[in-house]
Write an enzyme that holds these catalytic residues in place. Structure first.
Site, mmCIF file in Angstrom:
data_model
loop_
_atom_site.group_PDB
_atom_site.id
_atom_site.type_symbol
_atom_site.label_atom_id
_atom_site.label_comp_id
_atom_site.label_asym_id
_atom_site.label_seq_id
_atom_site.Cartn_x
_atom_site.Cartn_y
_atom_site.Cartn_z
ATOM 1 N N LYS A 76 -12.018 -15.155 10.831
ATOM 2 C CA LYS A 76 -13.126 -15.665 11.646
ATOM 3 C C LYS A 76 -13.311 -14.729 12.828
ATOM 4 O O LYS A 76 -12.403 -13.974 13.193
ATOM 5 C CB LYS A 76 -12.826 -17.082 12.151
ATOM 6 C CG LYS A 76 -14.066 -17.915 12.463
ATOM 7 C CD LYS A 76 -14.792 -18.366 11.215
ATOM 8 C CE LYS A 76 -16.013 -19.225 11.550
ATOM 9 N NZ LYS A 76 -16.688 -19.716 10.334
ATOM 10 N N ASP A 92 -22.482 -17.528 11.424
ATOM 11 C CA ASP A 92 -22.012 -18.847 11.837
ATOM 12 C C ASP A 92 -22.980 -19.267 12.947
ATOM 13 O O ASP A 92 -24.111 -18.755 13.014
ATOM 14 C CB ASP A 92 -20.548 -18.771 12.322
ATOM 15 C CG ASP A 92 -19.898 -20.152 12.445
ATOM 16 O OD1 ASP A 92 -20.039 -20.769 13.517
ATOM 17 O OD2 ASP A 92 -19.274 -20.615 11.481
#
Length: 451
Positions: free
Chosen positions: A125, A165
């Site tokens: 991430k 995201d």
């Protein structure tokens, strides 16, 4: 279990001030207790202590020039958490709330979410505390170029493949990809979420929202029920929420709410998808207050009027709930209100949107509950399908990608459900998803030795 307490104590000491990360680790480890008792090899190979530590945590400065010619500074992150079953895979988040703890929580969750898809992708991430809201296209472009100038040396199509995201959509992916090509001279599938003409996948934009609804459909089918005729509440108004709403409508349900950081809409007769998309898509972020001006029978409530510590979205009478905004947006009081009002299903479109107390309430009530790492895995699954298309220089039809997505989501449900049954808790898909996702990664770690 002393192993869990010792692990939590150790990460709190070595990584102070990261509450979201601690929360994610505790939730997973508590679910794994039955597995540790059944199979001693995970303790013998020290898997827990290894898996809670990222393989690599990269932090860097991002400097960029705003439209007034002033130099601005932000912080960038990439956590490469686990490559046991494939290259690191996970999105980039651009939002003021981003810090190392948020990134580590998201990366840790991504390990098990990616494992559950059945696809060969590890967990990662990244992101920055940069806020795209209120910035011009040129400012966003300059930031993205500066961000990628640092990030590019740590990624690659068989190493680490970021995606979008919160705050990172097609526009941002385009600027990031353009800079990657400029720096490396390579046209490769190193980012997913690309636009269709230059390597993107059809159905990628819709995937997380569609996937959450497909997962909910599998949950309902397990009880001989269906989506048609159900009333649903949805939080958020980004891609996940919009395409959750779209797929709910297509499958005969009536979504009656959506929200953003400024307030929420309740539209009893059903959210008008066209209006919502006009306000929120293609780089727009207009207030949902405008929705209520267009649809006079809809009610808009600004954040300042929310009851203290509550999100009124969860007070609307409904059959189904889809928290699709951000972490910890649904607390115990919200959960009790949903249950009191007859909610029979919660499917999480966001990452860890329910607090631990809310999750416990859902499990105690034995309603149909799809935790985020299972219910919202459709986005990363379709990202991997984009990688496959890039590697073979092909582009599949929308119908083919959507069909594969629906099959993946049903298989995730089966994996979590069958694992929960195996450990004697058939209603507990938190336990089922965590054990199923963990076991695949842990076994790969054992097979590969002390790496």
């Amino acid at each position: 279990m002393s192993l869990i307490k010792d692990t939590l104590s150790r990460i709190q000491q070595s990584s102070p001030g990261e509450p979201e990360f601690y929360q994610a680790v505790e939730e997973v480890l508590e679910s794994l207790e039955p597995l540790f008792k059944k199979e001693k090899k995970y303790s013998e190979h020290n898997i827990i202590q290894r898996i809670v530590e990222p393989e690599r945590m990269i932090t860097f400065r991002v400097t960029w020039i705003d439209d007034k010619g002033k130099i601005q500074v932000n912080k960038g992150y990439r956590v490469q958490f686990s490559s046991a079953i494939g290259p690191y895979k996970g999105g980039l988040r651009f939002h003021p709330s981003v810090n190392s703890g948020i990134i580590k929580f998201l990366g840790f969750e991504q390990i098990f979410k990616n494992s559950l898809t059945g696809l060969p992708i590890g967990g990662g991430k990244g992101g920055s505390d940069f806020d795209p809201k209120g910035k011009s296209d040129n400012e966003i472009m300059r930031f993205c170029q500066s961000f990628m100038t640092e990030l590019y040396r740590h990624i690659g199509d068989t190493i680490d493949i970021p995606a979008g995201d919160i705050g990172v959509g097609g526009r941002e992916i385009g600027y990031l990809y353009g800079q990657y090509k400029r720096l490396t001279g390579s046209y490769e599938g190193v980012l997913t979420g690309k636009k269709i003409p230059w390597g993107g996948s059809l159905a990628r934009t819709e995937a997380t929202g569609y996937g959450a609804v497909y997962f909910a459909d599998s949950l309902l089918t397990s009880r001989n029920d269906q989506l048609a005729g159900k009333t649903a509440v949805v939080s958020g108004s980004g891609n996940v929420a919009i395409y959750t709403i779209k797929k709910l409508i297509e499958m005969g349900a009536t979504p009656v709410s959506c929200s953003d950081s400024r307030g929420f809409i309740y539209h009893k007769t059903g959210i008008n998808l066209n209006t919502l998309q006009q306000l929120k898509e293609q780089g727009k972020n207009e207030s949902l207050e405008e929705y209520a001006k267009i649809h006079k029978d809809a009610k808009y409530t600004p954040v300042k009027d929310y009851p203290k510590g509550r999100n009124p979205v969860w007070s609307i009478k409904c059959d189904l709930a889809f928290p699709s905004a951000t972490q910890n947006e649904l607390n115990l009081a919200d959960a009790k209100e949903l249950l009191k009002n007859g909610c029979i299903l919660v499917a999480e479109g966001a990452n860890m949107p329910s607090t631990p107390e809310a999750v416990h309430a859902f499990l105690e009530a034995k309603i149909l509950y799809g935790p985020g790492k299972a219910a919202n895995a459709g986005g990363v699954a379709t990202s991997q399908l984009e990688m496959s298309q890039n590697a073979s220089m092909l582009q599949w039809s929308f119908e083919e990608v959507d069909g594969r997505l629906r099959n993946i989501m049903h298989n995730i449900y089966l994996s979590a459900s069958q694992t929960a049954e195996e450990f004697g808790q058939p209603h507990n898909l938190v336990l089922g998803a965590n054990i199923a996702g963990f076991r695949k990664v842990a076994n790969a770690m054992i097979d590969q030795g002390a790496v």
